[in-house]
Structures are given as structure tokens and as C-alpha cells.
Design an enzyme around this catalytic site. Structure first.
Site, short mmCIF file in Angstrom:
data_model
loop_
_atom_site.label_atom_id
_atom_site.label_comp_id
_atom_site.label_asym_id
_atom_site.label_seq_id
_atom_site.Cartn_x
_atom_site.Cartn_y
_atom_site.Cartn_z
N LYS A 1 -38.26 -19.20 15.92
CA LYS A 1 -39.88 -18.21 16.03
C LYS A 1 -39.30 -17.32 16.39
O LYS A 1 -39.68 -15.88 16.17
CB LYS A 1 -40.33 -19.18 17.19
CG LYS A 1 -41.98 -18.88 17.54
CD LYS A 1 -42.33 -19.10 18.97
CE LYS A 1 -42.22 -18.53 20.56
NZ LYS A 1 -41.68 -19.23 20.66
N THR B 1 -43.24 -17.60 29.00
CA THR B 1 -42.48 -17.00 27.52
C THR B 1 -44.14 -16.73 26.82
O THR B 1 -44.29 -17.89 26.33
CB THR B 1 -41.50 -17.14 26.64
OG1 THR B 1 -40.25 -16.20 27.35
CG2 THR B 1 -41.69 -16.70 25.71
N LYS C 1 -36.93 -9.01 24.76
CA LYS C 1 -36.57 -10.77 24.30
C LYS C 1 -36.88 -10.99 23.13
O LYS C 1 -35.62 -11.48 22.56
CB LYS C 1 -37.48 -11.39 25.43
CG LYS C 1 -37.20 -13.15 25.52
CD LYS C 1 -37.62 -13.71 26.38
CE LYS C 1 -37.06 -15.73 25.87
NZ LYS C 1 -38.07 -16.19 26.77
#
Lengths: 286, 286, 286, 286
Positions: D239, D96, D171
Site C-alpha cells: 500500500k 499512520t 514515511k
């Protein structure tokens, strides 16, 4: 007598440089399109050839340009300030730029032997003309002291806020409070009218109470007139709110009121109000 | 010369009645605990025997009590105002009560032949003493005109806002704006300090800009002193925000800023600050 | 064998009573417009003459009507349940009503010697037909035990939740979570599409992950089809969110996510979606 | 038969590479600390000498590392993938990473003649072991087709989402919905308990309705057990929410529910829950 340079003669810069001249200071000006210098030359300013040239001639050089790119070009470009500034001379950037830009310029100026101050302002055209800007200075403190006589002519207050970055941070905090206050006010104005109250009476009541402030007066009249002539563009306010919330994020500071207000400004941007005045947020509230 | 009654001599009521006396008006007072009348009798007031008695003797009777129950007791009780008020006499309830209470009292007074005005005030002890309250009057307009000389002595402004309910609505709108402004301000104060800025400098900058207002000055100092001595109890603010949001709900008016601020006041209540000053919302923000 | 009454044969009630009949129970029905009884009589139900009559004849009487007013009329009216119910008989109100209504009915039934249970349901027409409602029972626990065989036929689960009020509270909590989940989902669907992602792929990804749930599937398709045919009216959802937030207010429970979601439902009501499906909140999000 | 490389054998990478081996694929592995390779070598994997070496030998090389820095080091470093990859070979980064990192790696791989796919995954340790990850692939579509047999072994679904950046965007959207759903759920759990309801009953009711989903089940139990053992670190969720909101900002998409939820996660970070599971947001809600 000290000599001063002024780079960037847009609406704001011209008014600010004019105030320096009127106060009797020795001012050398430069602008990307040289015709903007004419009026100031007439008032006694000297013509500078380039940012480099102005920075080399003057004890302290001020700059007031519209965005980070212009600020970097003037400071770091081929004929930029860093090329001319010598040991001990000062450079004061009064543009509103981001943290990274400010730090990059500071590093380059220091490398070149100069002193650097960021000094973004709060206030728009009229305060610039009236010499009543709020100047948010941060960086080299000795330069701050040297520039203070100029700040006193251009603004009504110019606190020294600490190391580079704190001028920008103060501006973000102030605008974040302003943005939230404006959505709160818009909600009140709309709720009052939907309740059958007279919005003028609400303005009057607010004007006489503990919350009385110039913004409610000015923006209140705009809301009532359905007039969103741009004084502070809504997209800039939304950008500042986004940056303030990002700052809170970095510092573990929740900001739920500002976050809710920010979403309203985004809604207003979505509805096409980006270039209208911040007061246009009322259009998505009502 | 007209004669005036005053029912309820708590902190607020005593100060307000005293101002009427000082202005030379003919005032008859009554209070549940009669000792509270002493000071006013000394200053020239007459002693009333009951709300009924005062209402029967005076052209206009004012009341200032602490909650809807007391307001109903005084107006509708056995020796209440409705029992004494005659054709054309006036009753002005300056207490802060809910809509239903206000409407119930209005109906009873009208049935008894009297005229009724709700006139809740914005402002606390000091403005009551200084005669600078903001009086939010609604209801019978002829009574408003007759009561105006008294309002001018007790307050600095007393707009006539329309039918019964609009005084309370105006107060809700004003307090809703105040609550949101205070959480916005608290967020700014905390963000500034976490960023390493000096909160006093933020206060100074705010005091010189378009948002300058007495509340930021007073509450700002309280936040810095960690002093939450109650001037306006937080639970009352939260109740007003809840009611303002409920009003918005009824009128299809979304209020996202106020809703976010309200949740912070609820958080503050949860943390045990219900009886502290509204400034204590800062404790859950910082 | 026990005998059961069923009052109120609207879309929901008819399906529920039919399930009781199909399970072989002895059922007496009554409806304000008697023609609605015909289908059930054909299936073997007996015809009741009035709520009073049904309550007097049956061991347990169920009711399913559309609002608090109808619920009160049936229970407390001239020929209402309280007039017929005797010592030990039971009354189960499966309508969705407010707390005050529920408590008023409970008190009257108890005074008349009866037992009372509130049992609002979660689920709409299809689950009513399929006998897969979720029944939220609260009140008299012995009556709950006696009614359980019927609940098992009408629903797939029927937990006993405690004293009167807890059935309604559970429904508010569940709907509050649902409302927030739906605005969160709407925001995700819109953000995906503005990012250039295919919304069908988002639905597929969600359907395969930890958040997979029937609502995203059903409402997701509705959003894509721009189809807001009403299954759960948006105004009812917004009312439940308002009541859930009010419950939080009473219990010092801040609910910032629900409060933000509620403002979106209010915005949707403002934009004219009150009578459309809850999925129409997407229209103000996108 | 095609040959595959696998770089990065942490908890996730090891499980994923093992699934490739078990499916009978020809796999060459590499890890910064070589001892992590032992178990896989035992299971039939070949030992690669460096990312460069693996990329040069294998038709398609997968990578799964912990952060953008590691991803850049492996791809762009001295013995990195770009140094070995030849015309037509493929590189699939399943880590990621942020948009800029992904685009920088894509550009370098393409310059070196290779093909590039970003394929971040949704799911943690157990799904990696079980081969039930959700793989969000974007970039070179021919490489996607070639890698599909491997994706089918490592995950339960692997949609092709478009150009580079769309894997990461998907995502963010998914995690944004998850974060809001979790705060909504936490608010419901807390409100239920403050109302005197049994939280287990709420979980049961939710598990039987339209919102039934695995996350409520798993996290619900964690809330009840006051167990915040980290499966998905709260700071990573916060985040992702910040980045999703920033994405909305760029695309003029207001996200008020997510913004309110994000502030709760920030509050949780402030209270010291950054490294606990996302479920720990409940601690600031309750």
C-alpha cells in the site's frame, strides 16, 4: 417515433449528433454556449433550453462532455437532467468519467425514476465524423436495447458490457494495452535505427506480419516525421495507465509490462510532452 | 535457365523447396536423412549427393537448417558448401543463426570465391507452405538480386537490409516488439477478466480498433482455450528478447518495456513453459 | 618462511603489496613498467625479472591487473607465470576477470603443475590501503589455506566460495544488489525533494533506521553536492548488472528489480555518464 | 509541570505511554476498551474519561490508533478531542493516516482553537518499547517544540519536517526505498543460491561492505529460515509503495525501480502473502 436529445456539442458531440440527424432521427440539442447549436439546427435539429428541458422532452438523452465536472453539472445541476427526466426515460452519458462520477449520476437518475447507461467511446474526431466509434456501454440493459439504433449510427460496434463501471473498465484495459504496445513499438523503432536498420523497412516488415495493425502504421509515420501533433494527448494516456494499474492493484493483478510503460509516459510528461500526442513517448525512448 | 540447390528439408525447408519446384524452377535437393528427399524428387527435383556437390552444380544454393551447429556443418564441413562453391556462385542461408556463425560462414564462402547472403525468415509452417514468409535478407547485394525470383515464390516480402548481420538484427527487433506486445496483451486479458469483463468482448473491441492485429486474434483464442500448443516455442522468444536487449546494451539503447517483458518470459521458463508456445507467458501473468 | 610474489603494481596492487611487506612477509614484486617497483623495493621488496621468474621463485604469486587481457598476458604469455610455476606452487589472480579467462588460466596453471585460485576483491583504493578489502576466493582450497595469512593482511574478510567461477559470481551478485539499491535510493532522494522534503532530513532518517548503510551516507552526500567524482565507474557497474542478469537468464532466475535498475544505468550511459561514478545514475532519475 | 494525554493503548501506544510515565511525566490515558489502561494506571497514570475529557485536561494529547477511521473517530467524534481542546492546547496524532484524514483533523482542531501535529512513526513493537522510534513530525511548529521532550523519550529522532502532510510523505519515501531494497536483496539471495553460492556467505559479504545494514541481517535470516512471521505486514508495504508511486505520478517523478518492486509485492499478495511479513516477497522471487 422515438425522440432523442444530445447535450454537449464539442468536436466529438457535434459530429455524433450530426450522424443521428443524417440518419433521420428526431434530435433536440443543447450546448453550454448556444452558438454551437446553429449548425445542427440548420440540419433539422430542435433547440433545447436546458439539460432538464431536453431530458423531459426526449425518450433518450445522450451527453458528450469533456470531463467529470461537466458531466456532473449537466446531470445533477440546477437545470440538470435529473430535474427533467421522468419515469422510464433514458440518459446515456458517453463522456469519459471516473467510476465515482458514473455511480453518482446513476444513483441520481434512478432516484428520479430514469434509466442510465454509461457509454464512453474509443476513437477520436475522425471516427466520430465517420460514425465508426467503438462505444463501450454498461448499465441499464433495457436502455441499451433502446439506444442501439443510435449507437449503430454513431459507431461501428457497441457491445453491452454489464453493470455501471464496466464501460470505463473496458476503456482502461484497452488503453493500457495500447500504451504498452506503443512503448514496445518505440523501443523497437529506436533499436532498429541504432543498429543501422532503415526504420521504413521495419515498418514494412511489421505491416506484413502477425503484428500488423493500424496504430503502428500511423504512429510509425509520426515518429519518422518527428511529428507529435496531438490526436490522443499523452497526459490522458498516462492517466488511463495509472488508473488501469490502480485497478490491477485493487484486483491483485500484477502488471509489470504496463508499469514499465507507465514510467516511460511519466518520463515523457516530465520532459514536457504532456499535451503532445501519445507518440511523443518516443522522444524519451530514443 | 538458372539452377537452384536446397539443403535441409525439415518442415520449413521442404515446404519452401516445394514452392520453388511448383514455380517451375530447376531444383536440386539434399538432406541429411535422404528419405526426406523422396517427396521432392517425385515432384521433379534432382537428388544432390552432398552440400559440396549441390553447391558445385547450382547457381544458387539455399539452406534451411535448425541451428547454428547444423548451419556450420553444412557450410564448413568436410563435404560442405565451401568445398564445392566456385567463383561467382551463391549461397543463401535462410536458417536463424547468431551473428558469429553468419560472419564465419560469410568469410569462408568469400574465401572460396562465392557470394553469401543471410536470409532468416519470419513466419512458421503455414506461411512456409503458403509462400508467405517474410524473408530478411542481408549480405551480398548482387546475390540478393539474383535470388529475388526465388524469394518471391517463397515469401510475400524480402527486403534487402544491408550488410551481413542486419537480417538477424531485424529479426531480433521484430521479435522483441512481439514479445512485449504479447505480455502487454496478456496483462490486458487478465485484468479484463479479473474486472468481471468478458474476454471475448475485449478481443472483439481490440479487433475493431487501431490495435487490431492477427496475433491478438490467434493468441487471444489460445489464452481463452488454455491451449499452448507450440507454434513459436517460448524459449526461443525469450532467447531473442535476451539478444535484443543485449544489442540495446551494446548500442546504449535502454529498453525498459522489453526488459520487463523479458522477465515475464523468464518467469514462464522457470515455471516449466520453455517448450510451450509463447502464449504460455499468460500462465504467469494471470 | 614462505615467499610471496606480487605482479601488477597499479593503485590497488601497490597498496596490497605494501601491506604484505608491512606485515613482515618476504615479497618479490614485478610490474610491466619497472619504475612502479621502486617504492616497494625501498620498503624491502625484492625485484622480480618477469612473471615467469617470480612464479618460479615464490611459493605463492599474487596478481592484480586491470583487465582480462592483462591477466592472460601475465599468466599465459611468453614469460608468463605458467612458464615458471612448478609442481605445487600457487598462483592467485586477484584481478576481476570473466569466467572464460579465469577458467583458461586455471587450466594452464594446472597443466603446468601449479595450483590456482581466483580472488577478485570488493573495495577500491582506500580499503586496499587500509587492508580492509573483501576478498572473494574460489578455486584450489589448499592454496586458499596457504594464502590465508596474506589475505588477512590485505583484507578484512576472505571467504572461500567454492570452485573457480564462484568468486566472480559472488561479485556479480553483490554488485547487482548494489546497483538496484542505488537506483532505489536515487528515486527516494528525488521523490523527497520534489515533495518539498529536505534531502538532508531523509538521509538522517535513513541513517537511523533499519536500512542504515555506509553507501547511502557517502552517495547521498555526492547527490546533494552534484559531485560524481569517480570511485566506481558507472560503466563497470552497468557491465556487472548486465552479466548478473545474464547469469539469472542462464539459471531461470527472473530479476525484475535488477532489470529495471539496469535500464536506468543504460540510460545514464546514453546520457554520457559512463565514466562518472555510479552515483551519476541520479542524473537520469531526478 | 506540563500534563500529557495519551489516547490509544494498543501494542504501540501502551509501550509509548509507558515510556512517558517512566520518564516522570504526568500522563492521563484513555483507551476504547478501558481494561487496557490498568497496567498504566498501576504505573502512575491517571484515567481519562474520553478523548474530549483528556484533551480538555492536558496541555498536549497524543494519539496512536490503528487506522484513519479510528483516528477520525477519536478526533472528530461525539466525545472527540475537538470537543474538549481549548485555545492553545495541542493534539499530536502519531497514527499512520492518509493525507485527507490528516488535513481534516488539522482543520477541525484549528477551528476549535487548538494546535495540531501529525507524527507518524517508523519502527514497530521493539523500538516502541525501547524508546527508539523514528518520529516524523509535521504541522504546527510551536507544538513540535513543546512536544519535543516527549518525543525524546519515545524515539531516537524526531525531525520537524514542515507543514501537515510532510510526515506522511517522508514515511512513504522511506518505505518505498525499503520495499525496493528488499526485492533487490531477495533477487540477490536467490541468484546466489541458484549459482551454487552459500547464502550465508553472501550475507556475510554484504554485512562487511558498503551496503551493510540491519534489514539485510534480519530479513536475510528470515529468508534462510523460510520464516515470514509478520513484523511489517506485506500488504501495508505494498500500500505504501502504491501511494509513493502515486505521489511520484502527481509530481512528474518516474520511479521505475519502485514500480518493478511494487509489481513483485502485488504478485506476493496474489500468491496469498498479504498478511505475512514483507520478507515473504522472497517467495515469489525465488
Amino acid at each position: 417515433m422515438a425522440s432523442y436529445g444530445f447535450l454537449g456539442l464539442g468536436i466529438m458531440g457535434k459530429a455524433m449528433a450530426l450522424n443521428l440527424l443524417k440518419a433521420g432521427f428526431d434530435v433536440t440539442v443543447w450546448n453550454r454556449s448556444p452558438e454551437a447549436c446553429a449548425e445542427l439546427i440548420e440540419q433539422g435539429a430542435k433547440q433545447g433550453k436546458s439539460p432538464k428541458d431536453v431530458a423531459a422532452q426526449c425518450d433518450i438523452t445522450f451527453a458528450m462532455v469533456s470531463d467529470p465536472e461537466a458531466a456532473k453539472a449537466i446531470a445533477l445541476g440546477e437545470n440538470g437532467v435529473t430535474k427533467g427526466i421522468g419515469e422510464g426515460r433514458g440518459y446515456v452519458d458517453m463522456s469519459t468519467v471516473d467510476d465515482d462520477t458514473s455511480k453518482a449520476i446513476e444513483a441520481a437518475i434512478q432516484t428520479a425514476g430514469g434509466r442510465f447507461l454509461e457509454a464512453p467511446v474509443s476513437g477520436t474526431k475522425q471516427p466520430a465524423i465517420d460514425g465508426t466509434l467503438i462505444i463501450l456501454a454498461a448499465g441499464d440493459e433495457s436502455l441499451y436495447q433502446d439506444a442501439l439504433p443510435c449507437f449503430e449510427v454513431m459507431g461501428k460496434m457497441a457491445p453491452y458490457l454489464g453493470p455501471i463501471g464496466q464501460g470505463a473498465n473496458m476503456k482502461l484495459v484497452v488503453n493500457m494495452v495500447m500504451g504498452s504496445m506503443l512503448t514496445a513499438f518505440s523501443e523497437g523503432m529506436s533499436l532498429a535505427q541504432k543498429s543501422g536498420l532503415d526504420a521504413n523497412q521495419l515498418l514494412e516488415v511489421l505491416a506484413n506480419g502477425a503484428m500488423a495493425n493500424p496504430m503502428f502504421k500511423v504512429k510509425g509515420q509520426m515518429l519518422l516525421d518527428d511529428n507529435y501533433a496531438t490526436s490522443f494527448p499523452l497526459k490522458h494516456m498516462q492517466k488511463d495507465m495509472r488508473l488501469a494499474i490502480a485497478l490491477g492493484d485493487k484486483l491483485d493483478q500484477p502488471l509489470p509490462t504496463a508499469a514499465a510503460a507507465n514510467e516511460l509516459f511519466k518520463q515523457a510528461r516530465k520532459e514536457g510532452c504532456a499535451d503532445q500526442d501519445i507518440a511523443a513517448v518516443y522522444k524519451v525512448v530514443k
